[in-house]
Design a protein around this motif. Structure first.
Motif, mmCIF file in Angstrom:
data_model
loop_
_atom_site.group_PDB
_atom_site.id
_atom_site.type_symbol
_atom_site.label_atom_id
_atom_site.label_comp_id
_atom_site.label_asym_id
_atom_site.label_seq_id
_atom_site.Cartn_x
_atom_site.Cartn_y
_atom_site.Cartn_z
ATOM 1 N N ARG A 112 0.845 -1.194 0.000
ATOM 2 C CA ARG A 112 0.000 0.000 0.000
ATOM 3 C C ARG A 112 0.883 1.247 0.000
ATOM 4 N NH1 ARG A 112 -4.920 1.198 4.232
ATOM 5 N NH2 ARG A 112 -5.223 3.398 3.709
ATOM 6 N N PRO A 113 0.642 2.179 -0.937
ATOM 7 C CA PRO A 113 1.436 3.412 -0.968
ATOM 8 C C PRO A 113 1.303 4.183 0.341
ATOM 9 C CG PRO A 113 0.171 3.178 -2.994
ATOM 10 C CD PRO A 113 -0.328 2.133 -2.043
ATOM 11 N N THR A 114 2.384 4.821 0.744
ATOM 12 C CA THR A 114 2.411 5.541 2.011
ATOM 13 C C THR A 114 2.822 6.989 1.815
ATOM 14 O OG1 THR A 114 4.737 5.038 2.457
ATOM 15 C CG2 THR A 114 3.088 3.401 3.171
ATOM 16 N N LEU A 115 2.669 7.772 2.884
ATOM 17 C CA LEU A 115 3.144 9.162 2.864
ATOM 18 C C LEU A 115 4.649 9.212 2.604
ATOM 19 C CD1 LEU A 115 1.247 10.748 5.907
ATOM 20 C CD2 LEU A 115 0.781 11.131 3.490
ATOM 21 N N ASP A 132 6.418 7.234 0.747
ATOM 22 C CA ASP A 132 6.674 7.052 -0.684
ATOM 23 C C ASP A 132 6.574 8.379 -1.419
ATOM 24 O OD1 ASP A 132 6.996 4.317 -0.320
ATOM 25 O OD2 ASP A 132 4.875 3.890 -0.698
ATOM 26 N N ILE A 133 5.551 9.158 -1.103
ATOM 27 C CA ILE A 133 5.376 10.468 -1.742
ATOM 28 C C ILE A 133 6.524 11.393 -1.349
ATOM 29 C CG2 ILE A 133 3.849 12.472 -1.964
ATOM 30 C CD1 ILE A 133 1.517 10.632 -1.236
ATOM 31 N N LEU A 174 9.449 13.105 -3.917
ATOM 32 C CA LEU A 174 9.489 14.562 -4.114
ATOM 33 C C LEU A 174 10.597 15.238 -3.321
ATOM 34 C CD1 LEU A 174 5.636 15.343 -3.980
ATOM 35 C CD2 LEU A 174 7.091 15.066 -5.998
ATOM 36 N N GLY A 175 11.318 14.467 -2.498
ATOM 37 C CA GLY A 175 12.370 15.062 -1.698
ATOM 38 C C GLY A 175 11.838 15.958 -0.598
ATOM 39 N N LEU A 176 10.707 15.593 -0.031
ATOM 40 C CA LEU A 176 10.077 16.371 1.029
ATOM 41 C C LEU A 176 10.041 15.556 2.309
ATOM 42 C CD1 LEU A 176 6.992 17.725 -0.981
ATOM 43 C CD2 LEU A 176 9.089 18.995 -0.433
ATOM 44 N N ILE A 191 0.502 7.426 -7.661
ATOM 45 C CA ILE A 191 0.836 6.142 -7.042
ATOM 46 C C ILE A 191 -0.371 5.490 -6.380
ATOM 47 C CG2 ILE A 191 3.211 6.891 -6.670
ATOM 48 C CD1 ILE A 191 2.561 7.151 -3.691
ATOM 49 N N GLY A 192 -1.529 6.164 -6.402
ATOM 50 C CA GLY A 192 -2.739 5.587 -5.837
ATOM 51 C C GLY A 192 -2.773 5.620 -4.324
#
Length: 367
Positions: free
Chosen positions: A8-11, A13-14, A18-20, A50-51
């Protein structure tokens, strides 16, 4: 080799893409003002790519709120309640909440299980159509800190918020309209179910008769035995009123507690070669979709289901946001008498429903 399910995509991963920081991503997805518009747009775009779906359980732990409201309904097959559910769901979604729907089928045992489900789910509040047979289980829900708004039926022992239809006035206006059209011998056909909505319609009928100076014999109110004895949540059936009325001495006019009973009566009168409204006038209650399209379009009482639902949700949201101990509100919304061909237009020499004496206003807010 078959691939297994993707994680499951996670925070994180985002944030990595994005380098944040994870905190910045979380604030961007939460529309916090401290995040720039460009960063927010980039985060939202990557989340969509990424859903990513927010973890509502984790969010509820952070916020101290499940962001979920309960809706306990007795009978979703009833057209009024079907509209009510739709209205409530739309209003709840607009407030950013999810809805937990529980159906009791007019059963106290099912209702008790529903109250336990509400408490286990830790809903923030609940809109409830109560069975009205027992209420201790609702007291436990209220005392656990879950605010309640009762809909359509009240539980006065608990002194909670309530939003409903002014069923008495609707019945009063339908009866008064028939009297204004010349009817002097009237009959009320009601469902045999011990709930306040039925009692209120009976009160409205009797009050209209009394205000017109007409006798109200005990047998002017008749209750129809229905299949709802087998399951109280079953819908009404036109056949029940059709069979019941075969043994009745027909009056000038018949007021019915729902459009289904009126439909059964219309068939019986047609088979006997009687004219509606010339021989017997009829009114329904509910204004279901077929009412306007019958061979003799049905005069009936239109119920404000959508307004009841949205008002209940708004009242519940106010209760959730209120910091003080504001007294519970009782709100009745007035229905609309829809005049069609099954009831005659008022004779000029007779008082109209609008000019007659309205029922006394109980001490509660009306819309």
């Amino acid at each position: 080799m078959t691939e297994g399910p993707r994680p499951r995509p996670t925070l994180r991963d985002i944030a990595t893409a994005l380098g944040l920081s994870v905190n910045t991503v979380s604030r961007a997805l939460g529309d916090k003002d401290s995040v720039s518009a460009s960063t927010r747009a980039a985060v939202q775009a990557e989340a969509a790519r990424i859903g990513y779906v927010p973890n509502t359980l984790a969010r509820s732990l952070v916020l101290g709120s499940a962001m979920t409201l309960g809706l306990v309904i007795t009978n979703p097959s009833n057209p009024f309640y079907a509209q009510l559910i739709s209205s409530i769901e739309l209003r709840v979604r607009a407030q950013g909440y999810s809805l937990l729907l529980l159906v009791t089928d007019e059963s106290v045992e099912n209702e008790q299980r529903a109250t336990e489900a509400l408490r286990r789910s830790a809903v923030d509040g609940a809109v409830v159509v109560p069975v009205q047979a027992e209420w201790d289980h609702w007291r436990r829900v209220r005392d656990s800190g879950i605010p309640l708004v009762f809909v359509n039926r009240d539980v006065p022992e608990l002194d909670c918020d309530m939003v409903g239809v002014d069923y008495e006035r609707g019945s009063y206006e339908a009866t008064s309209h028939l009297i204004a059209g010349g009817a002097r011998r009237l009959l009320l056909l009601e469902e045999d179910l011990p709930i306040t909505t039925t009692a209120d319609r009976i009160t409205g009928f009797r009050r209209a008769m009394a205000d017109a100076g007409l006798a109200v014999p005990d047998d002017s109110v008749r209750t129809v035995p229905t299949r709802r004895y087998d399951s109280l949540a079953l819908p009404w059936q036109p056949e029940e009123a059709y069979r019941f009325a075969q043994s009745l001495e027909l009056p000038d006019a018949i007021v019915t507690g729902n459009d289904y009973f009126a439909l059964g009566l219309l068939r019986l009168l047609a088979e006997r070669g009687l004219d509606v409204p010339g021989d017997v006038a009829i009114t329904g209650y509910g204004d279901h979709p077929y009412a306007a399209y019958l061979q003799t379009p049905l005069t009936t009482v239109r119920l404000p289901a959508a307004e009841v639902g949205s008002t209940a949700v708004d009242l519940l949201m106010q209760r959730l946001k209120a910091s003080g101990a504001e007294r519970p509100r009782k709100t009745l919304i007035r229905p609309e008498l829809v005049i069609r061909a099954s009831a005659p237009i008022a004779r000029p020499s007779q008082p109209t429903a609008e000019s007659g004496s309205p029922p006394e206003e109980p001490a509660m807010h009306r819309l």
